[in-house]
Design an enzyme around this catalytic site. Structure first.
Site, short mmCIF file in Angstrom:
data_model
loop_
_atom_site.label_atom_id
_atom_site.label_comp_id
_atom_site.label_asym_id
_atom_site.label_seq_id
_atom_site.Cartn_x
_atom_site.Cartn_y
_atom_site.Cartn_z
N CYS A 10 -17.20 -34.98 -5.44
CA CYS A 10 -18.37 -34.62 -4.68
C CYS A 10 -19.05 -33.26 -5.13
O CYS A 10 -18.56 -32.92 -6.16
CB CYS A 10 -17.42 -33.58 -3.46
N GLY A 29 -22.31 -37.62 -4.95
CA GLY A 29 -21.77 -38.05 -3.76
C GLY A 29 -22.96 -38.70 -2.65
O GLY A 29 -23.64 -37.80 -2.57
N ASN A 64 -14.54 -29.77 -3.74
CA ASN A 64 -14.86 -30.95 -4.88
C ASN A 64 -13.46 -30.76 -5.60
O ASN A 64 -13.15 -29.75 -6.17
CB ASN A 64 -16.04 -30.41 -5.61
N GLY A 65 -12.99 -31.91 -5.58
CA GLY A 65 -11.56 -32.06 -6.58
C GLY A 65 -10.66 -32.88 -5.70
O GLY A 65 -10.92 -33.65 -4.64
N TYR A 109 -19.59 -38.56 -18.04
CA TYR A 109 -20.26 -39.55 -16.91
C TYR A 109 -20.80 -38.64 -15.75
O TYR A 109 -21.93 -38.80 -15.23
CB TYR A 109 -19.22 -40.51 -16.60
P1 AMP Z 1 -17.51 -50.80 -14.96
O1 AMP Z 1 -18.09 -52.07 -14.39
O2 AMP Z 1 -16.46 -50.52 -13.43
O3 AMP Z 1 -17.02 -50.78 -16.25
O4 AMP Z 1 -18.26 -49.56 -14.52
C1 AMP Z 1 -18.47 -48.78 -15.41
C2 AMP Z 1 -19.99 -48.11 -15.19
O5 AMP Z 1 -19.69 -47.21 -14.15
C3 AMP Z 1 -20.18 -46.92 -16.39
O6 AMP Z 1 -21.32 -47.62 -17.22
C4 AMP Z 1 -20.50 -45.60 -15.86
O7 AMP Z 1 -21.63 -45.28 -16.16
C5 AMP Z 1 -20.04 -45.78 -14.30
N1 AMP Z 1 -18.84 -45.10 -13.89
C6 AMP Z 1 -17.80 -44.61 -14.57
N2 AMP Z 1 -16.97 -43.99 -13.83
C7 AMP Z 1 -17.42 -43.93 -12.36
C8 AMP Z 1 -16.94 -43.52 -11.39
N3 AMP Z 1 -15.95 -42.64 -11.10
N4 AMP Z 1 -17.89 -43.51 -10.19
C9 AMP Z 1 -18.92 -44.34 -10.42
N5 AMP Z 1 -19.41 -45.04 -11.49
C10 AMP Z 1 -18.71 -44.71 -12.74
#
Ligand code: AMP
Length: 498
Positions: free
Chosen positions: A6, A33, A121-122, A280
């Site tokens: 969040c 979010g 947030n958390g 990220y």
């Molecule tokens: P995946 O296809 O599951 O390996 O998604 C990885 C990609 O999603 C990475 O390139 C990140 O940029 C992004 N990502 C990583 N963690 C999150 C998260 N918690 N929520 C949304 N996107 C994420």
């Protein structure tokens, strides 16, 4: 309980309406979010309040929240109807359980002197136990969020304590990560958990013009402050509680000013800043705990060359999350930076796509290959992280179908091997690509020509925070707080005397 990520913002102005700057601040935090947004305002002491017998000023809180992006939830008219010079706002995303407006924040709770609004947030790891206890005492819950647990606990403690005393009691019993903005008693309060897991910063408006006087802002990330044209003062310290009360100024001087108090309620021997914010979650233009995230990501990209360099014709990011890392990689390696993909900027983050759309469609909707750039090329494809591996698998395939000769994946973080319980929405161990696979297996699964992750050392050096002051739970499976069934690296906290 829902797992969620969040963004929060709280604003106190000496004059004018807080809803509009909160709206812009939330807009700047939209990446944190996209599921729902909300703003709560309180008329404060500076104008228009009707006197009551307790504090001398009316303490009604008006709230507007809804599902969707910030700009979808608030029309100009609605913003104008939220009158009050002090308020808080929230943007939320979660992928577990139903998206319900009841879970959208800020949340309201009643206490003996009026209402409290709270935005969080958390993630608390003992929310279920706390909730059961409160339910046994007869309290009724309207949402399934841990934020409501905090709101109810606060309301309960306010029966016996002043606001600071009540927050101190709250902080004693909640375990997990929490950056909070709270509105109560004509006052804006900001709280950062004693380990400083999630970010929170403080900014100010000096001589705002346009009828806004002066003001303070407490927000998840500094671009919220930049967007308003205000100044970043500093990070809220782990364990610190900020109390901002817009005061009227004396009748004689008629100068209105905000009072800002800092209460260091807890001091930790260590902190546990979330490393994934640097990898990220945060914007690259954020300054987190004194560091520009852009610099950190550039360093990570450069370090990847030293650790995992490979011969290639071009470096391409997976936009946008891999961009800053890829620029760093290209700079250090001397290999041309070229865009292999163009991102459709009107699509939200992949994880938040509607469930009906296949992952494949979702990725293609978001990223299109620039065939002429990739045909016949050996490509270093740089991204920040691999979670389930779905995105990487699809885009490696996509590049190869469009004629790429070789695709070498370079990842700006070590493998994610364990779930996050503290506010980042990662899947379970079974769904995490790296939890049970070797790097060679991962490379084969993704159909890449090679894969190279940043080492833990490389990550920690690039962030520039000692490992003892970081939460590395998703990369090590060791967490800074006790989580049933998981390994805990105890971080010591102590209550400061005040
Ligand atoms: P995946 O296809 O599951 O390996 O998604 C990885 C990609 O999603 C990475 O390139 C990140 O940029 C992004 N990502 C990583 N963690 C999150 C998260 N918690 N929520 C949304 N996107 C994420």
């Amino acid at each position: 309980m829902k797992k969620e990520g969040c963004g929060i913002a709280g604003i106190a102005l000496t004059q004018g309406n807080a809803a509009s700057p909160i709206f812009y601040a939330l807009y700047a935090l939209q990446h944190r979010g996209q599921e729902s947004a909300g703003i709560a305002v309180c008329s404060g002491g500076a104008k228009g309040g009707k006197e009551n017998e307790i504090s001398g000023w009316k303490k009604d809180i008006s709230l507007k929240k809804g599902m969707g992006f910030v700009y979808e939830v608030f029309s100009t008219q609605q913003l104008e109807s939220l009158e009050g010079n002090i308020g808080i706002g929230h943007v939320r995303y979660s992928t577990m359980g139903a998206s319900r407006v009841e879970n959208a924040e800020p949340l309201l709770a009643n206490y003996r002197r009026g209402k409290i609004a709270i935005a969080h947030n958390g993630n608390l790891v003992n929310a279920l136990e706390l909730r059961s206890e409160l339910e046994r005492e007869g309290r009724i819950f309207h949402s399934d969020t841990d934020t409501e647990v905090m709101a109810q606990l606060l309301a309960k403690e306010l029966m016996r304590h002043d606001p600071i005393g009540a927050i101190k009691e709250l902080m004693k019993c909640v375990v997990g990560s929490y950056s909070l903005v709270i509105l109560m008693d004509n006052t804006l309060i900001g709280v950062r958990d004693p380990l400083g897991i999630k970010p929170l910063c403080l900014g100010e408006l000096k001589d705002g013009g346009e009828g806004n006087g002066e003001g303070y802002i407490i927000a998840s990330e500094s671009p919220a402050i930049d967007t308003l044209g205000w100044n970043l003062i500093r990070d809220v310290r782990p364990g610190e509680v900020l109390v901002i009360k817009p005061s009227q100024g004396s009748r004689r001087s008629r100068v209105a000013e905000n009072d800002l108090e800092s209460h260091q309620l807890y001091r930790g021997v260590n902190s546990a800043h979330c490393v994934f914010e640097y990898v990220y979650f945060a914007r690259s233009d954020s300054v987190l705990d004194g560091r520009l995230v852009y610099d950190v990501r550039m360093k990570m990209g450069k370090r990847l060359v030293e650790e995992q360099g490979v011969e290639a014709d071009m470096v391409s990011p997976v936009p946008d999350s891999g961009t800053t890392f890829a620029i760093g990689y290209a700079k250090r390696s001397g290999i041309d930076y070229m865009e292999g993909f163009i991102k459709n900027r009107y699509v939200g983050r992949t994880f938040i796509m509607p469930e009906k759309a296949s992952r494949d469609t979702a990725v293609r909707l978001k990223l299109n290959v620039v065939q002429a750039n990739v045909e016949g090329k050996r490509i270093v494809l740089v991204d920040d992280s691999i979670v389930r591996g779905t995105t990487s698998r699809i885009i490696v395939d996509y590049l190869k179908k469009k004629g790429a000769k070789e695709v070498h994946l370079r990842i700006g973080s070590p493998p994610i091997i364990a779930p996050c319980y503290l506010g980042i929405n990662t899947p379970t161990r079974d769904e995490l690509l790296a939890s049970k696979r070797t790097t060679a297996d991962i490379c084969e699964f993704l159909n890449a020509d090679s894969i190279g992750y940043l080492s833990m050392e490389g990550l920690i050096d690039s962030v520039g925070i000692d490992a003892n002051n970081l939460c590395l739970g998703c990369l090590t499976g060791k967490y800074p707080v006790e989580i049933p069934g998981e390994v805990c690296i105890a971080r010591q906290l102590k209550l400061t005397q005040f």
